[in-house]
Design an enzyme around this catalytic site. Structure first.
Site, mmCIF file in Angstrom:
data_model
loop_
_atom_site.group_PDB
_atom_site.id
_atom_site.type_symbol
_atom_site.label_atom_id
_atom_site.label_comp_id
_atom_site.label_asym_id
_atom_site.label_seq_id
_atom_site.Cartn_x
_atom_site.Cartn_y
_atom_site.Cartn_z
ATOM 1 N N ASP A 93 0.683 -1.041 0.230
ATOM 2 C CA ASP A 93 -0.147 0.059 -0.122
ATOM 3 C C ASP A 93 0.818 1.119 -0.254
ATOM 4 O OD1 ASP A 93 -2.819 1.178 -0.098
ATOM 5 O OD2 ASP A 93 -2.796 0.809 2.084
ATOM 6 N N HIS B 188 2.534 3.486 -9.204
ATOM 7 C CA HIS B 188 2.237 1.519 -9.517
ATOM 8 C C HIS B 188 3.194 1.695 -10.385
ATOM 9 C CE1 HIS B 188 -1.362 2.241 -7.199
ATOM 10 N NE2 HIS B 188 -2.211 2.789 -8.514
ATOM 11 N N LEU C 130 10.725 -20.659 -4.456
ATOM 12 C CA LEU C 130 9.480 -19.336 -3.508
ATOM 13 C C LEU C 130 8.469 -20.110 -4.977
ATOM 14 C CD1 LEU C 130 8.620 -17.070 -1.273
ATOM 15 C CD2 LEU C 130 9.631 -15.752 -3.807
HETATM 16 C C1 IPE Z 1 -5.592 -2.643 0.080
HETATM 17 O O1 IPE Z 1 -4.947 -1.157 -0.306
HETATM 18 C C2 IPE Z 1 -5.159 -3.227 -1.611
HETATM 19 C C3 IPE Z 1 -4.231 -4.174 -2.152
HETATM 20 C C4 IPE Z 1 -3.371 -3.434 -1.680
HETATM 21 C C5 IPE Z 1 -3.948 -4.288 -3.435
HETATM 22 P P1 IPE Z 1 -6.054 -0.329 -0.944
HETATM 23 O O2 IPE Z 1 -5.268 1.056 -1.084
HETATM 24 O O3 IPE Z 1 -6.634 -0.621 -1.812
HETATM 25 O O4 IPE Z 1 -7.280 -0.489 0.743
HETATM 26 P P2 IPE Z 1 -7.339 0.749 1.235
HETATM 27 O O5 IPE Z 1 -8.806 1.292 0.942
HETATM 28 O O6 IPE Z 1 -6.773 1.726 2.609
HETATM 29 O O7 IPE Z 1 -8.241 0.098 3.064
HETATM 30 C C1 IPE Z 2 -1.623 0.017 -3.292
HETATM 31 O O1 IPE Z 2 -1.189 1.331 -3.435
HETATM 32 C C2 IPE Z 2 -1.918 -0.080 -5.097
HETATM 33 C C3 IPE Z 2 -3.187 -0.565 -5.304
HETATM 34 C C4 IPE Z 2 -4.570 -0.985 -4.294
HETATM 35 C C5 IPE Z 2 -3.369 -1.259 -5.882
HETATM 36 P P1 IPE Z 2 -2.169 2.373 -3.288
HETATM 37 O O2 IPE Z 2 -3.079 2.723 -4.453
HETATM 38 O O3 IPE Z 2 -3.703 2.056 -2.412
HETATM 39 O O4 IPE Z 2 -1.942 4.074 -2.859
HETATM 40 P P2 IPE Z 2 -2.591 4.651 -1.840
HETATM 41 O O5 IPE Z 2 -2.747 3.922 -0.556
HETATM 42 O O6 IPE Z 2 -3.508 5.571 -2.494
HETATM 43 O O7 IPE Z 2 -1.105 5.361 -1.768
HETATM 44 MG MG MG Z 3 -4.040 2.902 -0.536
#
Ligand code: IPE
Ligand code: IPE
Ligand code: MG
Length: 239
Positions: A16, A33, A127
């Site tokens: 995240d 990303h 792995l």
């Molecule tokens: C969780 O992250 C999903 C992934 C890392 C793929 P999100 O960014 O979607 O989760 P929330 O919305 O902060 O809970």
């Molecule tokens: C995690 O990073 C990747 C996915 C959920 C696909 P985020 O896109 O949720 O990044 P933040 O949480 O908005 O910083």
């Molecule tokens: Mg996120």
């Protein structure tokens, strides 16, 4: 090395913070990303080296479909690009590839690429990299309930025979052990619908580091912290 019980057999990661990483640099979210791919490389490498047997990466949740169309399609393109550019390296490192989630929701191109990669790496013995895509813990339980209800309806299973193993065996993760360690980056203290059934006794490690900044040192720090944990599973500490 994997015989050492202090090395987690299965690590799951909620990757995240990509969006915040990009915003801090005044870049579009997709750049976060893109930068995250390097962290995936680092985590896969470090896990293999440490003797971890399973690494599950939360790459896209069922809830993530709610994001702007452009971000979603960008993520799907990055997935295909990652698989194409990494497949040789994964193979060299003896990595197997598996997926969990509602794969049928993904664009056909991504489904094809994943299936090809899975087959190509299927003979490897190192792995096991498990990518969670269009994954939701509750969705997984819904799918498991449907499977089990079907077995009951067909007369192959009686309701009183249903136990924890029946449920574990009906999940997407049936072939894999439960995670020993769950890592979440970017400081959020929640599960976000990840592996709800499987994490009942998983050790949790949360770092403020944003996913694109996550490197081997962060991974090793998580392992070091894990070694100090005492897992009691509801019992009492040994005297
Ligand atoms: C969780 O992250 C999903 C992934 C890392 C793929 P999100 O960014 O979607 O989760 P929330 O919305 O902060 O809970
Ligand atoms: C995690 O990073 C990747 C996915 C959920 C696909 P985020 O896109 O949720 O990044 P933040 O949480 O908005 O910083
Ligand atoms: Mg996120």
């Amino acid at each position: 090395m994997s015989a050492n019980p202090k090395v987690p057999r299965h690590i799951a990661i909620i990757m995240d913070g990509n969006g915040r990483w990009a915003r801090q640099r005044g870049l579009p979210r997709i750049e976060g990303h893109r930068a995250g791919a390097e962290s995936v490389r680092a985590a896969v490498h470090a896990a293999g080296e440490a003797g971890v047997k399973y690494l599950t990466l939360y790459a896209f949740s069922v809830e993530n479909w709610r994001r702007p169309k452009q971000e979603v399609s960008g993520l799907m393109r990055l997935l295909v690009r990652y698989l194409r550019s990494e497949i040789d390296e994964l193979d060299r490192n003896n990595v197997r590839l598996e997926t969990i989630g509602r794969l049928e929701d993904l664009p056909k191109s991504a489904q094809r690429e994943l299936e090809e990669a899975r087959q190509r790496l299927s003979k490897n013995t190192g792995l096991t990299l498990i990518v969670a895509l269009s994954y939701g813990g509750r969705t997984e339980l819904v799918d498991a309930m449907r499977k089990i209800a079907g077995e009951v309806q067909a007369g192959r299973l009686r309701p009183e025979q249903i136990d924890e193993a029946t449920i574990s065996g009906a999940l997407y993760t049936a072939k894999f052990p439960d995670p020993d360690l769950l890592i979440r980056t970017s400081g959020e203290m929640r599960l976000s619908n990840f592996l709800l059934w499987q994490t009942s006794y998983t050790e949790i490690w949360i770092t403020p580091t944003l996913w694109p900044d996550f490197r081997k040192e962060d991974f090793l720090q998580a392992l070091a912290d894990y070694r100090k944990r005492e897992r009691r599973f509801g019992g009492i500490e040994p005297t």
